[in-house]
Design a protein around this motif. Structure first.
Motif, PDB file in Angstrom:
ATOM      1  N   PRO A  86      40.182  37.342  49.101  1.00 38.44           N
ATOM      2  CA  PRO A  86      40.205  38.460  48.134  1.00 38.44           C
ATOM      3  C   PRO A  86      41.133  39.598  48.572  1.00 38.44           C
ATOM      4  CG  PRO A  86      37.961  37.754  48.514  1.00 38.44           C
ATOM      5  CD  PRO A  86      38.817  37.018  49.498  1.00 38.44           C
ATOM      6  N   LEU A  87      41.189  39.860  49.873  1.00 38.11           N
ATOM      7  CA  LEU A  87      42.098  40.897  50.367  1.00 38.11           C
ATOM      8  C   LEU A  87      43.549  40.483  50.169  1.00 38.11           C
ATOM      9  CD1 LEU A  87      40.276  41.833  53.684  1.00 38.11           C
ATOM     10  CD2 LEU A  87      40.339  43.140  51.562  1.00 38.11           C
ATOM     11  N   ILE A 110      44.668  38.461  47.909  1.00 37.42           N
ATOM     12  CA  ILE A 110      44.961  38.493  46.467  1.00 37.42           C
ATOM     13  C   ILE A 110      45.268  39.919  46.017  1.00 37.42           C
ATOM     14  CG2 ILE A 110      43.933  38.156  44.181  1.00 37.42           C
ATOM     15  CD1 ILE A 110      42.552  35.676  45.372  1.00 37.42           C
ATOM     16  N   LYS A 111      44.576  40.904  46.619  1.00 41.02           N
ATOM     17  CA  LYS A 111      44.868  42.305  46.287  1.00 41.02           C
ATOM     18  C   LYS A 111      46.278  42.678  46.733  1.00 41.02           C
ATOM     19  CE  LYS A 111      40.852  43.870  44.785  1.00 41.02           C
ATOM     20  NZ  LYS A 111      40.612  44.300  43.464  1.00 41.02           N
ATOM     21  N   LEU A 112      46.693  42.177  47.899  1.00 41.54           N
ATOM     22  CA  LEU A 112      48.014  42.501  48.430  1.00 41.54           C
ATOM     23  C   LEU A 112      49.119  41.713  47.740  1.00 41.54           C
ATOM     24  CD1 LEU A 112      47.156  42.633  52.231  1.00 41.54           C
ATOM     25  CD2 LEU A 112      47.542  44.570  50.699  1.00 41.54           C
ATOM     26  N   PRO A 145      49.158  39.684  44.466  1.00 42.29           N
ATOM     27  CA  PRO A 145      48.456  39.190  43.281  1.00 42.29           C
ATOM     28  C   PRO A 145      49.096  37.956  42.663  1.00 42.29           C
ATOM     29  CG  PRO A 145      49.552  41.274  42.825  1.00 42.29           C
ATOM     30  CD  PRO A 145      49.711  41.004  44.282  1.00 42.29           C
ATOM     31  N   LYS A 182      44.419  34.277  36.466  1.00 35.09           N
ATOM     32  CA  LYS A 182      44.750  35.687  36.276  1.00 35.09           C
ATOM     33  C   LYS A 182      43.787  36.291  35.269  1.00 35.09           C
ATOM     34  CE  LYS A 182      49.260  35.304  38.027  1.00 35.09           C
ATOM     35  NZ  LYS A 182      50.640  35.255  37.833  1.00 35.09           N
ATOM     36  N   ASP A 183      43.540  37.590  35.362  1.00 29.87           N
ATOM     37  CA  ASP A 183      42.505  38.249  34.559  1.00 29.87           C
ATOM     38  C   ASP A 183      42.853  38.472  33.105  1.00 29.87           C
ATOM     39  OD1 ASP A 183      40.611  38.377  36.535  1.00 29.87           O
ATOM     40  OD2 ASP A 183      41.350  40.298  37.290  1.00 29.87           O
TER      41      ASP A 183
END
Length: 100
Positions: free
Chosen positions: A75-76, A78-80, A82, A90-91
């Motif tokens: 998750p970290l 993916i934040k860095l 994306p 993807k959202d």
């Protein structure tokens, strides 16, 4: 919303995303088989290109997840970065907006 409901929602969303990714992969395999017999249209070539890029993106994400502590690290990451996720995850998917 309780945390159990949130987890259920996330699992459901990821199930839909995984199903979409599998459908896209199935279509790509069909198009690759078709390419052995006939020429592909530019649209079909673009679909294959996008799907192969998605597969290339999924492999490093899976490798990070399999590392010790990878479930926390992914998750970290993916934040860095994306763009590491395949397009189905993807959202901005219409399926998520319908289900939420």
């Amino acid at each position: 919303m309780t945390s159990i409901e949130e987890i259920k929602l996330l699992i459901y969303r990821n199930k839909l995303r995984l199903a979409q990714e599998l459908r896209q992969s199935k279509e790509a395999v069909f198009l690759i088989k078709k390419a052995t017999h006939t020429n592909l249209s530019p649209v079909e070539k673009e679909k294959i290109k996008i799907q192969l890029l998605d597969i290339c993106k999924a492999i490093p994400a899976l490798a990070v997840f399999l590392l010790p502590g990878g479930a926390l690290l992914l998750p970290l990451l993916i934040k860095l970065i994306p763009d590491i996720l395949p397009s189905a995850f993807k959202d901005d998917l219409p399926n998520d907006k319908k289900q939420a």
